[in-house]
Design a protein around this motif. Structure first.
Motif, short mmCIF file in Angstrom:
data_model
loop_
_atom_site.label_atom_id
_atom_site.label_comp_id
_atom_site.label_asym_id
_atom_site.label_seq_id
_atom_site.Cartn_x
_atom_site.Cartn_y
_atom_site.Cartn_z
N ASP A 283 29.12 48.23 40.45
CA ASP A 283 28.77 47.91 39.08
C ASP A 283 29.73 48.59 38.11
N LEU A 284 30.12 49.82 38.43
CA LEU A 284 31.07 50.55 37.59
C LEU A 284 32.43 49.86 37.59
N VAL A 285 32.90 49.47 38.77
CA VAL A 285 34.18 48.77 38.86
C VAL A 285 34.12 47.47 38.08
N GLN A 300 48.37 42.43 27.13
CA GLN A 300 48.48 43.70 26.41
C GLN A 300 48.52 44.89 27.36
N ILE A 301 47.90 44.75 28.53
CA ILE A 301 47.97 45.77 29.57
C ILE A 301 48.17 45.06 30.90
N SER A 302 48.50 45.81 31.92
CA SER A 302 48.70 45.22 33.25
C SER A 302 47.35 44.91 33.90
N ALA A 303 47.27 43.77 34.53
CA ALA A 303 46.04 43.41 35.25
C ALA A 303 45.92 44.28 36.50
N ARG A 304 44.66 44.54 36.90
CA ARG A 304 44.40 45.37 38.08
C ARG A 304 43.43 44.66 39.00
N SER A 305 43.49 45.02 40.28
CA SER A 305 42.59 44.47 41.28
C SER A 305 41.40 45.39 41.48
N THR A 306 40.40 44.89 42.20
CA THR A 306 39.22 45.71 42.50
C THR A 306 39.59 46.98 43.27
N PRO A 307 40.42 46.91 44.34
CA PRO A 307 40.80 48.15 45.03
C PRO A 307 41.54 49.14 44.13
#
Length: 327
Positions: A283-285, A300-307
């Motif tokens: 839930d936090l992620v 505007q920022i770099s996209a990130r993955s769940t890991p």
């Protein structure tokens, strides 16, 4: 509301869903016990193919959901879920801010502050939560029946099938809920974004506006952690509840009717509490990714993955870092 009463599907009609399969309705719903809604007997037939299993599971689920009492209970459960979401929505907005790392709205004690700052605007994103609560509450009824029968056809035992069916429908519900949950999150955060100069104007004017104008990339940016969260939660919830109902069925005669009602009701609530605690890191992620989705999908920022988000949380706070906002 969906499962505590243990009476869903109590009047499911009997029938014969196929030429090689006989079906008899159980008096207790599979949403409340480990017993299947339809007792499928394999008579002179080999293992069904995936397509045939889906077709058979759909048939038996549709047969059960055609009962007017089950339809009424599905509507009642979905409505109560939406009403409960409305009552708790200010806390949901606060949790979203805590997960996003806001320095002012950083714990439960900040609830009066965020309510005073947001005023009526705090409820602007509720239609997204209410819509999801209604959708997931209704989908859970028929969806659980489908997956319970599907996994039975795959040979999963009565003991583990509630967990498998719960995880399956939970993951599907999470996927279906992602777009409105994303819109809700943006609307919960954009009031502070405007005040802090992060955006010049509100990203979405309303939930409807966000649902229609938001890009598909934005709306499904955090689909993976939300699906994991709901799958894990419903897996635990249905498994714990089936074990509780099984125990009450065998040992309940030793207790009064009031005690059995108490154990059934609060045992189910405890199962939900345990499930919510265990799956909270997902839930936090989900909250972190949904908070950054607008900025990530607009470059505007770099996209990130769940890991990647998980790794950052562990680096910054260790295992305990996965639980801010849990209360």
């Amino acid at each position: 509301a969906d499962s505590v009463g243990g009476r869903l599907g109590t009047s499911a009609p009997q029938g014969n869903p196929g030429p090689a399969i006989s079906a008899t309705a159980h008096p207790v719903s599979a949403m409340a016990t480990s017993q299947p809604i339809v007792d499928v007997k394999f008579a002179d037939m080999g293992a069904l193919s995936f397509t045939a299993s889906c077709r058979q599971a759909w048939h038996t689920a549709s047969h059960s959901m055609s009962d007017s009492l089950v339809q009424q209970q599905a509507l009642e459960g979905a409505s109560l879920r939406a009403a409960a979401a409305f009552a708790a929505y200010p806390l949901d907005v606060l949790k979203t801010q805590v997960q996003a790392g806001h320095p002012k709205y950083c714990n439960l004690r900040a609830a009066p502050t965020i309510i005073a700052d947001y005023r009526s605007a705090i409820f602007r994103g509720y239609p997204g939560v209410g819509g999801n609560a209604f959708l997931m509450g209704a989908l859970m009824f028929g969806g659980y029946r489908f997956f319970d029968n599907f996994w039975r056809l795959q040979g999963i035992s009565d003991y583990w099938r509630p967990a498998m069916a719960g995880a399956s429908i939970g993951g599907l519900c999470g996927l279906m809920a992602t777009p409105l949950e994303q819109v809700k999150t943006v609307m919960a955060l954009q009031e502070s974004w405007v005040r802090e100069g992060k955006v010049s104007e509100r990203v979405f004017r309303s939930v409807g506006h966000g649902a229609l104008s938001g890009s598909m990339r934005l709306k499904f940016y955090a689909a993976a952690p939300l699906m994991c969260r709901t799958a894990l939660f419903d897996c635990q919830l249905f498994f714990y509840n089936s074990r509780l109902r099984e125990w009450l069925a065998t040992e309940g005669h030793n207790y009064s009717g009031g005690t059995r009602a108490f154990l059934g009701t609060f045992g189910f609530m405890l199962a939900g509490l345990v499930g919510a605690t265990i799956n909270y890191p997902f839930d936090l992620v989900k909250g972190r990714m949904m908070a950054e989705a607008h900025f990530a999908t607009t470059g505007q920022i770099s996209a990130r993955s769940t890991p990647a988000v998980f790794a950052q949380i562990v680096r910054e706070g260790g295992v305990a870092g996965g639980f801010p906002g849990l209360p």
